[in-house]
Enzyme design. Structure first.
Site, PDB file in Angstrom:
ATOM      1  N   HIS A 115      -5.745   3.366  -1.354  1.00  0.00           N
ATOM      2  CA  HIS A 115      -7.064   3.636  -0.779  1.00  0.00           C
ATOM      3  C   HIS A 115      -7.480   5.035  -1.230  1.00  0.00           C
ATOM      4  CE1 HIS A 115      -9.661   3.736   3.168  1.00  0.00           C
ATOM      5  NE2 HIS A 115     -10.357   4.057   2.084  1.00  0.00           N
TER       6      HIS A 115
ATOM      7  N   ARG B  32      -9.766   7.686  -0.633  1.00  0.00           N
ATOM      8  CA  ARG B  32     -10.724   8.036   0.418  1.00  0.00           C
ATOM      9  C   ARG B  32     -11.646   9.134  -0.080  1.00  0.00           C
ATOM     10  NH1 ARG B  32      -8.730   6.057   5.783  1.00  0.00           N
ATOM     11  NH2 ARG B  32     -10.590   7.072   6.573  1.00  0.00           N
TER      12      ARG B  32
ATOM     13  N   THR C 126      -8.035   3.216   8.735  1.00  0.00           N
ATOM     14  CA  THR C 126      -9.177   2.317   8.884  1.00  0.00           C
ATOM     15  C   THR C 126      -9.120   1.680  10.277  1.00  0.00           C
ATOM     16  OG1 THR C 126      -8.785   1.829   6.560  1.00  0.00           O
ATOM     17  CG2 THR C 126     -10.452   0.510   7.677  1.00  0.00           C
TER      18      THR C 126
ATOM     19  N   GLU D  39      -8.681   0.094  -2.628  1.00  0.00           N
ATOM     20  CA  GLU D  39      -9.489   0.085  -1.395  1.00  0.00           C
ATOM     21  C   GLU D  39     -10.430   1.260  -1.452  1.00  0.00           C
ATOM     22  OE1 GLU D  39      -7.305   0.382   2.229  1.00  0.00           O
ATOM     23  OE2 GLU D  39      -6.097  -1.360   1.720  1.00  0.00           O
TER      24      GLU D  39
ATOM     25  N   HIS E  61      -3.278  -4.772   7.949  1.00  0.00           N
ATOM     26  CA  HIS E  61      -3.438  -3.634   8.855  1.00  0.00           C
ATOM     27  C   HIS E  61      -2.541  -3.768  10.073  1.00  0.00           C
ATOM     28  CE1 HIS E  61      -5.071  -0.063  10.636  1.00  0.00           C
ATOM     29  NE2 HIS E  61      -5.574   0.186   9.443  1.00  0.00           N
TER      30      HIS E  61
ATOM     31  N   GLU F  50     -10.529  -9.778   3.451  1.00  0.00           N
ATOM     32  CA  GLU F  50      -9.246  -9.386   4.014  1.00  0.00           C
ATOM     33  C   GLU F  50      -9.449  -9.335   5.513  1.00  0.00           C
ATOM     34  OE1 GLU F  50      -7.169  -5.941   2.448  1.00  0.00           O
ATOM     35  OE2 GLU F  50      -6.177  -5.648   4.385  1.00  0.00           O
TER      36      GLU F  50
ATOM     37  N   HIS G 235       0.903   6.167   1.941  1.00  0.00           N
ATOM     38  CA  HIS G 235       1.624   7.135   2.765  1.00  0.00           C
ATOM     39  C   HIS G 235       2.762   7.826   2.029  1.00  0.00           C
ATOM     40  CE1 HIS G 235      -1.084   6.578   5.932  1.00  0.00           C
ATOM     41  NE2 HIS G 235      -0.895   5.277   5.954  1.00  0.00           N
TER      42      HIS G 235
ATOM     43  N   ARG H 223      -7.536  12.489   1.224  1.00  0.00           N
ATOM     44  CA  ARG H 223      -6.452  13.031   2.063  1.00  0.00           C
ATOM     45  C   ARG H 223      -5.061  12.611   1.585  1.00  0.00           C
ATOM     46  NH1 ARG H 223      -7.457   9.740   7.629  1.00  0.00           N
ATOM     47  NH2 ARG H 223      -9.549  10.551   7.294  1.00  0.00           N
TER      48      ARG H 223
ATOM     49  N   ASN I  34       0.856  -1.187   0.000  1.00  0.00           N
ATOM     50  CA  ASN I  34       0.000   0.000   0.000  1.00  0.00           C
ATOM     51  C   ASN I  34       0.900   1.248   0.000  1.00  0.00           C
ATOM     52  OD1 ASN I  34      -1.398   2.253   1.164  1.00  0.00           O
ATOM     53  ND2 ASN I  34      -3.046   0.859   1.744  1.00  0.00           N
TER      54      ASN I  34
HETATM   55  N1  PXP Z   1      -5.668  -3.241   4.600  1.00  0.00           N
HETATM   56  C1  PXP Z   1      -6.628  -2.278   4.704  1.00  0.00           C
HETATM   57  C2  PXP Z   1      -8.023  -2.649   4.406  1.00  0.00           C
HETATM   58  C3  PXP Z   1      -6.284  -0.967   5.073  1.00  0.00           C
HETATM   59  O1  PXP Z   1      -7.244  -0.029   5.168  1.00  0.00           O
HETATM   60  C4  PXP Z   1      -4.930  -0.667   5.311  1.00  0.00           C
HETATM   61  C5  PXP Z   1      -4.546   0.743   5.663  1.00  0.00           C
HETATM   62  O2  PXP Z   1      -4.772   1.576   4.604  1.00  0.00           O
HETATM   63  C6  PXP Z   1      -3.987  -1.691   5.180  1.00  0.00           C
HETATM   64  C7  PXP Z   1      -4.384  -2.976   4.853  1.00  0.00           C
HETATM   65  C8  PXP Z   1      -2.525  -1.455   5.411  1.00  0.00           C
HETATM   66  O3  PXP Z   1      -2.324  -1.167   6.746  1.00  0.00           O
HETATM   67  P1  PXP Z   1      -0.897  -0.616   7.212  1.00  0.00           P
HETATM   68  O4  PXP Z   1      -0.704   0.687   6.508  1.00  0.00           O
HETATM   69  O5  PXP Z   1      -1.042  -0.488   8.687  1.00  0.00           O
HETATM   70  O6  PXP Z   1       0.112  -1.635   6.810  1.00  0.00           O
END
Ligand code: PXP
Length: 389
Positions: free
Chosen positions: A190, A192, A248, A217, A338, A298, A157, A196, A154
């Site tokens: 993601h 949103r 999330t 996402e 997550h 997931e 960030h 953001r 992901n």
């Molecule tokens: N899975 C989902 C559904 C999420 O919303 C997120 C965060 O955006 C992640 C995985 C990844 O989580 P992390 O950034 O804590 O690794």
């Protein structure tokens, strides 16, 4: 029940994972439905069993008893045998070999299984060598199957940093290219409602540039379903979205939103997009996810990742294992994510039912110090080794 595990040992043991290893081994020898009983005992009980059955009054690490031949009544079931393992001895051997208990138990289980297949290293050097070869082949098969999960990264960030200055750098599209070069299996973003971090432009460009798979996402809103239907990511993961949350915060309440989510799943399917639902590791949520027609779940790993004590962490871990198996039995593909990082992922990667990890924050954070490519490669090696704790 093909694999039955009993333990006379009071300390907490990785029973579920050992059962899973036994099931993989039975599949590997072509007898997936054979019945195997595993008994975990202490040294005193092992010495007693050795004296009773093998005329040697001392504990050993593992003994196995076949259940075929003239002494046993014919059964309709495929009876494979009984394997008894001394936890005390396994623990000592693990410490001496610098491995964890689970790895040692797996090696002893393999040893017992190969004995049950008729091999005996005590017959001579040729037999010993043949037995070692078979053990290695089974261990390889076990670790290969346990380490099958994909790693999707992901890059939200990276966009968070860009948005902090409202400029064009760092670009998550560039990051995605580096992530793919480093060997990741997919890219996750993601989009949103409040935009953001990831912007519409990012998703459109990523659709053109990603060579692996693109996971989008999103919340199950009309706006997002419209965007997904236009852009056509390889899969959509539906997540709950709260305006005030930093990230999330938990899984979807599929039980209460089943009808609403079913419609979203149908619309996405109509656009040719497979759908995953982000859920807490709870049986009723997973069963409801199946009812919506989703292809995949997931599992939210946040409660495991953020557990305030090792006891709670252990409980959350076992809950994820059980729920991954439940979902797999329902025919759902299983992803997890997550809060996963460089300390808590390898253990989950040993859960063979989990087919994909979605990890973001920890990798982007590490990339600041070691670079994106190395951060991805380090996480890949944890996911691929799988069993190291
Ligand atoms: N899975 C989902 C559904 C999420 O919303 C997120 C965060 O955006 C992640 C995985 C990844 O989580 P992390 O950034 O804590 O690794």
């Amino acid at each position: 029940m093909p694999v039955l595990i009993r333990s006379t040992h009071s300390k907490s043991l990785p029973l579920l994972r050992l059962r899973r290893a036994a099931e993989i081994l039975l599949r590997s020898i072509g007898r997936p439905d054979a019945e195997l009983s595993i008994l975990l005992v202490d040294d005193a009980e092992m010495a007693r069993l050795n004296k009773l059955w093998l005329k040697r009054p001392y504990p050993t690490n593992v003994i196995s008893f076949g259940q075929q031949g003239a002494d046993f009544p014919q059964s309709e079931n495929d009876l494979f045998g009984d394997i008894v393992i001394s936890i005390d001895t396994a623990r000592r051997e693990a410490a001496n070999a610098g491995m964890n208990l689970e790895q040692r138990l797996e090696a002893l289980l393999v040893h017992g299984v190969v004995h049950l297949l008729g091999e005996d290293h005590e017959l001579g050097p040729v037999e010993a060598e043949r037995m070692t070869r078979k053990e290695q082949a089974l261990l390889d098969a076990l670790y290969k199957e346990k380490a099958m999960a994909d790693l999707c990264i992901n890059v939200d960030h990276v966009a968070t940093v860009r948005q902090a200055r409202g400029t064009t750098e760092p670009d998550p599209v560039t990051a995605a290219g580096i992530v793919e070069i480093a060997g990741a299996d997919g890219i996750v973003v993601h989009l949103r409602e409040d935009r953001r971090h990831i912007q519409d432009r990012d998703v459109k460009l990523l659709r053109q540039t990603v060579k692996t798979r693109l996971t989008l996402e999103m919340a199950a809103t009309d706006e997002m379903i419209g965007i997904a239907s236009d852009i056509k990511p390889d899969i959509v993961t539906l997540v709950p979205e709260g305006r005030e949350e930093l990230t999330t915060e938990g899984g979807l309440d599929v039980v209460n939103l089943e009808k609403y989510l079913s419609k979203a799943v149908t619309r996405l399917h109509d656009a040719g997009i497979p759908v995953s639902l982000f859920v807490d590791p709870e049986q009723n949520q997973i069963e409801a996810a199946k009812q919506t027609g989703a292809d995949c779940i997931e599992i939210h790993t946040g409660l495991y990742a953020d557990a305030p004590s090792s006891d709670i962490k252990e409980k959350e871990f076992e809950q994820i294992v059980i729920m991954a198996r439940t979902a797999g039995d329902l025919g759902l593909r299983v992803h997890a994510g997550h809060g996963l990082n460089y300390r808590n992922t390898a253990r989950l990667a040993a859960v063979s039912e989990i087919q994909e990890f979605s990890i973001g924050y920890a990798i982007v954070a590490r990339a600041i110090f070691v670079g994106m490519e190395r951060a991805v490669r380090e996480m890949l090696s944890l996911v691929q080794k799988g069993y190291i704790e």
